[in-house]
Design a protein around this motif. Structure first.
Motif, PDB file in Angstrom:
ATOM      1  N   LEU A 226      61.232 -53.714  57.681  1.00 54.57           N
ATOM      2  CA  LEU A 226      62.024 -53.831  58.729  1.00 54.57           C
ATOM      3  C   LEU A 226      61.586 -55.216  59.421  1.00 54.57           C
ATOM      4  CD1 LEU A 226      61.735 -50.193  59.998  1.00 54.57           C
ATOM      5  CD2 LEU A 226      63.719 -51.531  59.623  1.00 54.57           C
ATOM      6  N   LEU A 227      62.268 -56.087  59.547  1.00 52.37           N
ATOM      7  CA  LEU A 227      61.939 -57.616  60.110  1.00 52.37           C
ATOM      8  C   LEU A 227      62.345 -57.560  61.653  1.00 52.37           C
ATOM      9  CD1 LEU A 227      63.303 -59.440  57.195  1.00 52.37           C
ATOM     10  CD2 LEU A 227      60.688 -59.283  57.812  1.00 52.37           C
ATOM     11  N   CYS A 228      61.141 -57.901  62.525  1.00 49.23           N
ATOM     12  CA  CYS A 228      61.740 -58.318  63.734  1.00 49.23           C
ATOM     13  C   CYS A 228      60.923 -59.638  64.104  1.00 49.23           C
ATOM     14  CB  CYS A 228      60.916 -57.194  64.725  1.00 49.23           C
ATOM     15  SG  CYS A 228      59.071 -57.078  64.465  1.00 49.23           S
ATOM     16  N   CYS A 229      61.409 -60.128  65.562  1.00 49.01           N
ATOM     17  CA  CYS A 229      60.899 -61.025  66.131  1.00 49.01           C
ATOM     18  C   CYS A 229      61.067 -61.010  67.553  1.00 49.01           C
ATOM     19  CB  CYS A 229      61.568 -62.421  65.433  1.00 49.01           C
ATOM     20  SG  CYS A 229      63.387 -62.196  65.884  1.00 49.01           S
ATOM     21  N   ASP A 230      61.505 -62.062  68.114  1.00 48.33           N
ATOM     22  CA  ASP A 230      61.593 -61.891  69.764  1.00 48.33           C
ATOM     23  C   ASP A 230      63.061 -61.454  70.042  1.00 48.33           C
ATOM     24  OD1 ASP A 230      60.633 -62.010  72.340  1.00 48.33           O
ATOM     25  OD2 ASP A 230      61.569 -63.877  72.712  1.00 48.33           O
ATOM     26  N   SER A 231      64.131 -61.892  69.531  1.00 55.01           N
ATOM     27  CA  SER A 231      65.552 -61.617  69.974  1.00 55.01           C
ATOM     28  C   SER A 231      66.042 -61.064  68.760  1.00 55.01           C
ATOM     29  CB  SER A 231      66.012 -63.005  70.340  1.00 55.01           C
ATOM     30  OG  SER A 231      66.060 -64.010  69.362  1.00 55.01           O
ATOM     31  N   GLY A 232      65.898 -61.464  67.561  1.00 53.08           N
ATOM     32  CA  GLY A 232      66.455 -61.017  66.097  1.00 53.08           C
ATOM     33  C   GLY A 232      66.937 -61.969  65.449  1.00 53.08           C
ATOM     34  N   SER A 233      66.894 -63.366  65.970  1.00 57.14           N
ATOM     35  CA  SER A 233      67.561 -64.278  65.224  1.00 57.14           C
ATOM     36  C   SER A 233      66.523 -64.796  63.977  1.00 57.14           C
ATOM     37  CB  SER A 233      67.775 -65.659  66.115  1.00 57.14           C
ATOM     38  OG  SER A 233      66.810 -66.190  66.858  1.00 57.14           O
ATOM     39  N   ARG A 234      65.349 -64.884  64.441  1.00 56.83           N
ATOM     40  CA  ARG A 234      64.446 -65.558  63.213  1.00 56.83           C
ATOM     41  C   ARG A 234      64.309 -64.158  62.118  1.00 56.83           C
ATOM     42  NH1 ARG A 234      59.091 -67.354  66.666  1.00 56.83           N
ATOM     43  NH2 ARG A 234      60.230 -66.153  68.265  1.00 56.83           N
ATOM     44  N   SER A 235      64.321 -63.023  62.589  1.00 56.32           N
ATOM     45  CA  SER A 235      64.174 -61.934  61.755  1.00 56.32           C
ATOM     46  C   SER A 235      65.597 -61.871  61.078  1.00 56.32           C
ATOM     47  CB  SER A 235      63.831 -60.474  62.577  1.00 56.32           C
ATOM     48  OG  SER A 235      64.843 -60.229  63.689  1.00 56.32           O
ATOM     49  N   GLY A 236      66.510 -62.159  61.579  1.00 58.12           N
ATOM     50  CA  GLY A 236      67.981 -62.360  60.639  1.00 58.12           C
ATOM     51  C   GLY A 236      67.939 -63.315  59.484  1.00 58.12           C
ATOM     52  N   PHE A 237      67.232 -64.366  59.970  1.00 61.82           N
ATOM     53  CA  PHE A 237      67.147 -65.518  58.771  1.00 61.82           C
ATOM     54  C   PHE A 237      66.267 -64.941  57.771  1.00 61.82           C
ATOM     55  CE2 PHE A 237      64.188 -69.026  57.720  1.00 61.82           C
ATOM     56  CZ  PHE A 237      65.169 -69.828  57.069  1.00 61.82           C
ATOM     57  N   ALA A 238      65.140 -64.168  58.382  1.00 60.14           N
ATOM     58  CA  ALA A 238      64.178 -63.770  57.310  1.00 60.14           C
ATOM     59  C   ALA A 238      64.669 -62.719  56.401  1.00 60.14           C
ATOM     60  CB  ALA A 238      62.946 -63.027  58.124  1.00 60.14           C
ATOM     61  N   VAL A 239      65.724 -61.972  56.772  1.00 62.54           N
ATOM     62  CA  VAL A 239      66.421 -60.983  55.644  1.00 62.54           C
ATOM     63  C   VAL A 239      66.738 -61.814  54.709  1.00 62.54           C
ATOM     64  CG1 VAL A 239      68.537 -59.511  55.584  1.00 62.54           C
ATOM     65  CG2 VAL A 239      67.003 -59.316  57.513  1.00 62.54           C
ATOM     66  N   GLY A 240      67.575 -62.722  54.653  1.00 60.61           N
ATOM     67  CA  GLY A 240      68.163 -63.703  53.630  1.00 60.61           C
ATOM     68  C   GLY A 240      66.745 -64.161  52.783  1.00 60.61           C
TER      69      GLY A 240
ATOM     70  N   HIS B 252      65.807 -55.097  56.416  1.00 62.41           N
ATOM     71  CA  HIS B 252      66.653 -54.579  57.727  1.00 62.41           C
ATOM     72  C   HIS B 252      66.148 -55.542  58.738  1.00 62.41           C
ATOM     73  CE1 HIS B 252      68.486 -51.302  55.431  1.00 62.41           C
ATOM     74  NE2 HIS B 252      67.339 -51.276  55.087  1.00 62.41           N
ATOM     75  N   ASN B 253      67.182 -56.155  59.704  1.00 56.12           N
ATOM     76  CA  ASN B 253      66.762 -56.723  60.866  1.00 56.12           C
ATOM     77  C   ASN B 253      66.630 -55.641  61.949  1.00 56.12           C
ATOM     78  OD1 ASN B 253      66.629 -58.653  62.970  1.00 56.12           O
ATOM     79  ND2 ASN B 253      68.515 -59.266  62.769  1.00 56.12           N
ATOM     80  N   LEU B 254      65.495 -55.499  62.333  1.00 54.41           N
ATOM     81  CA  LEU B 254      65.114 -54.694  63.605  1.00 54.41           C
ATOM     82  C   LEU B 254      65.322 -55.160  64.870  1.00 54.41           C
ATOM     83  CD1 LEU B 254      64.007 -51.748  64.637  1.00 54.41           C
ATOM     84  CD2 LEU B 254      61.610 -52.890  64.361  1.00 54.41           C
ATOM     85  N   GLY B 255      65.385 -56.517  64.954  1.00 56.58           N
ATOM     86  CA  GLY B 255      65.833 -57.140  66.095  1.00 56.58           C
ATOM     87  C   GLY B 255      64.496 -57.380  66.791  1.00 56.58           C
TER      88      GLY B 255
END
Length: 116
Positions: A78-92, A103-106
């Motif tokens: 489960l990836l997270c960051c401040d808003s979900g954008s960096r974690s969305g990038f990290a999913v890839g 998964h992007n936790l947001g």
């Protein structure tokens, strides 16, 4: 001429809609945690030190490619960051590294609702 900031509004709305569709649902997160999911906060070291969940691992997004070996690819992530954008990038990044359940936790703040 100054930058026309009004153009950022549609970009922000589109970004949020894409993030909300990719973010893991509450039921998904609970099930993944029951299966031993790893929580990875991809914010900077400073952001994580200022406010982060103690059960999360801090691997900043710009270091994730090199440090992915610190994670167990057999367990969900489960990836997270401040808003979900960096974690969305990290999913890839992790999917390209062969991780199957990523998964992007947001926002990292969502962890509070799943962990005590």
């Amino acid at each position: 001429m100054d930058f026309p900031w009004i153009y950022l509004i549609p970009v922000g709305v589109i970004g949020y809609l894409l993030w909300s569709k990719r973010s893991a649902s509450a039921a998904d997160v609970k099930a993944l945690l029951e299966r031993g999911a790893q929580i990875v906060d991809v914010r900077t070291k400073g952001e994580f030190k200022a406010a982060g969940h103690p059960k999360a691992i801090n691997i900043p997004a710009d270091q994730l490619e090199a440090r992915a070996k610190e994670l167990d690819p057999a367990r969900p992530v489960l990836l997270c960051c401040d808003s979900g954008s960096r974690s969305g990038f990290a999913v890839g990044i992790l999917k390209r590294k062969g991780f199957k359940e990523v998964h992007n936790l947001g926002s990292w703040r969502r962890i509070q609702s799943f962990l005590s």
